[in-house]
Motif scaffolding. Sequence first.
Motif, PDB file in Angstrom:
ATOM      1  N   ALA A 204      35.214  35.141  45.253  1.00 37.07           N
ATOM      2  CA  ALA A 204      36.513  34.549  45.579  1.00 37.07           C
ATOM      3  C   ALA A 204      36.476  33.026  45.415  1.00 37.07           C
ATOM      4  O   ALA A 204      35.502  32.365  45.780  1.00 37.07           O
TER       5      ALA A 204
ATOM      6  N   GLU B 274      37.984  39.690  39.970  1.00 39.23           N
ATOM      7  CA  GLU B 274      37.981  38.252  40.235  1.00 39.23           C
ATOM      8  C   GLU B 274      37.132  37.473  39.231  1.00 39.23           C
ATOM      9  O   GLU B 274      37.249  36.255  39.115  1.00 39.23           O
ATOM     10  N   TRP B 275      36.233  38.175  38.539  1.00 37.49           N
ATOM     11  CA  TRP B 275      35.273  37.525  37.640  1.00 37.49           C
ATOM     12  C   TRP B 275      35.982  36.704  36.564  1.00 37.49           C
ATOM     13  O   TRP B 275      36.926  37.153  35.939  1.00 37.49           O
ATOM     14  N   ARG B 276      35.504  35.471  36.364  1.00 43.64           N
ATOM     15  CA  ARG B 276      36.033  34.611  35.316  1.00 43.64           C
ATOM     16  C   ARG B 276      34.872  33.970  34.549  1.00 43.64           C
ATOM     17  O   ARG B 276      33.949  33.415  35.136  1.00 43.64           O
TER      18      ARG B 276
ATOM     19  N   PRO C 217      33.857  29.016  43.566  1.00 40.05           N
ATOM     20  CA  PRO C 217      33.360  30.261  44.154  1.00 40.05           C
ATOM     21  C   PRO C 217      32.063  30.030  44.910  1.00 40.05           C
ATOM     22  O   PRO C 217      31.505  28.923  44.901  1.00 40.05           O
TER      23      PRO C 217
ATOM     24  N   HIS D 120      32.319  40.594  46.535  1.00 38.04           N
ATOM     25  CA  HIS D 120      33.719  40.154  46.466  1.00 38.04           C
ATOM     26  C   HIS D 120      33.904  38.799  47.153  1.00 38.04           C
ATOM     27  O   HIS D 120      34.584  37.913  46.622  1.00 38.04           O
TER      28      HIS D 120
ATOM     29  N   TYR E 133      46.270  39.663  50.555  1.00 38.16           N
ATOM     30  CA  TYR E 133      44.849  39.567  50.891  1.00 38.16           C
ATOM     31  C   TYR E 133      44.318  40.844  51.518  1.00 38.16           C
ATOM     32  O   TYR E 133      43.302  40.842  52.194  1.00 38.16           O
TER      33      TYR E 133
ATOM     34  N   HIS F 100      37.144  27.331  38.825  1.00 43.93           N
ATOM     35  CA  HIS F 100      37.828  28.493  38.262  1.00 43.93           C
ATOM     36  C   HIS F 100      36.981  29.224  37.219  1.00 43.93           C
ATOM     37  O   HIS F 100      37.495  29.743  36.230  1.00 43.93           O
TER      38      HIS F 100
END
Length: 474
Positions: free
Chosen positions: A386, A245-247, A393, A382, A469, A256
């Motif tokens: 999200a 999920e890391w951005r 997030p 986690h 999910y 985002h």
Amino acid sequence: MVWEPQERQAAFMARGEDEALYGGAAGGGKSEALVIEALRQVHIPHYRALILRKTYPQLTELIDKAERYYPRAFPGVKYNSSSHSWRFPSGARIIFGDLHRTQDRHKYQGHAYDFMGFDELTHFAYDEYVYLRSRNRATGPGTRVYMRSTANPGGVGHVWVKDRFVTAAPPMTTVREPVEWVDPEGTRHTSTTSRIFVPATVFDNRLLLEHDPAYVHRLASLPDAERRALLYGDWDSFSGQVFAEWRNAPNPDRSHTHVIEPFRIPESWGVWRGLDWGYSRPFSVGWYAVDRDRRLYRIRELYGCTGRPNEGTKWEPSRVARAIREIERDDPNLRGRQIHGIADPAIWQSDGTESIGSIFERAHVYFERGDHARISGKMQVHYRLAFDPDGFPMLYVFDTCRHFIRTFPALVYDESDVEDVDTDGEDHAYDELRYICMANPIAPPERPVEVIRPYSPLDTDTDVGYDHYAYFRR
């Protein structure tokens, strides 16, 4: 002609640096280039080359390629299946070896290899590479001594390979590193070593695309992380990545992305300090602000690393405590605040001497015992990574926390415990985040649970049977 390099392979094989890494994506013709490169000096009788994979079964494909080309290029060459080596008419040898366990490196002790090649370098630990690099030396006059490697993103060595080759300079740019030594007479010498990254993707392999046009389609159909890594050579995304999920794509509105520019923390926000202790391995201290929505911000870090991958500074606890006090005295976001400390409970263990936790307390740096539940802690991370429906997030990281940004995205799953992080990786910043998250738990993101219906070829809904999910309910 037995073999002719394609344009990108030729660019890799023409480099003169001491070390070169080729690839970064699937299908770039990496293994063939490595197997052929080893032939460059087989006309020299004392020449020795070593091509390595992590395990012997992984060598099979390389040996198959050698059997396809070596006898045709050099009639009279002999293969010894027991030693996995080729002896050429001149007397030169190319050996195919493995390094399944770190201690296996000692079977190469005392050996010398003019050429050394690593296939899938990210499968190797930095210590293994450095040790074998010491075996890369001339076996006699007239040979060129150098190393070549190939790799895809991912694996236990992802962080150090990325640091050493990929992010050290732009692609196709030589990195020069100064080297100094003193001889027995006391004379100081200086020199440089050089290395380079030569990127390649399937689009550089014209022959593969001609023989198998659908290969690109298969890569493009992979899940997002694997597609970005194997099709495009994205080193921030790869198979086995724990926190996909890391951005790290900073936006002005902070949506985002998990990485943001620093700002002054409001006085009303709480501040926490996490610690994962290390001596021969790095220690990690992270400071986190908590806003009114219980969102975490990693605002500062103190990371005890020598600069060599996963190697600690060997600071005594009292020295770490002094550094913590100085940071909390001088940092405007920390000065004068009440800070809640949380640490690995192992620092209070004692073998009859004063515990590390007690030394910190005596230095007036206080920690509470953290919750060490690994799987629950991982899930809390986690949950915080999200993004909500608007793209925000529950965890942000200041872009000044470079060690967290460097190591956290590269964490991979443990091969023996597929639900947990591989602790052989550089997981220290993650561990202290985990303690902070367990001290500030949040509920799983509220997402609708889709009803899983049996697949039917007559159903036009392409998402039937897929539970988007499911990982939130592990």
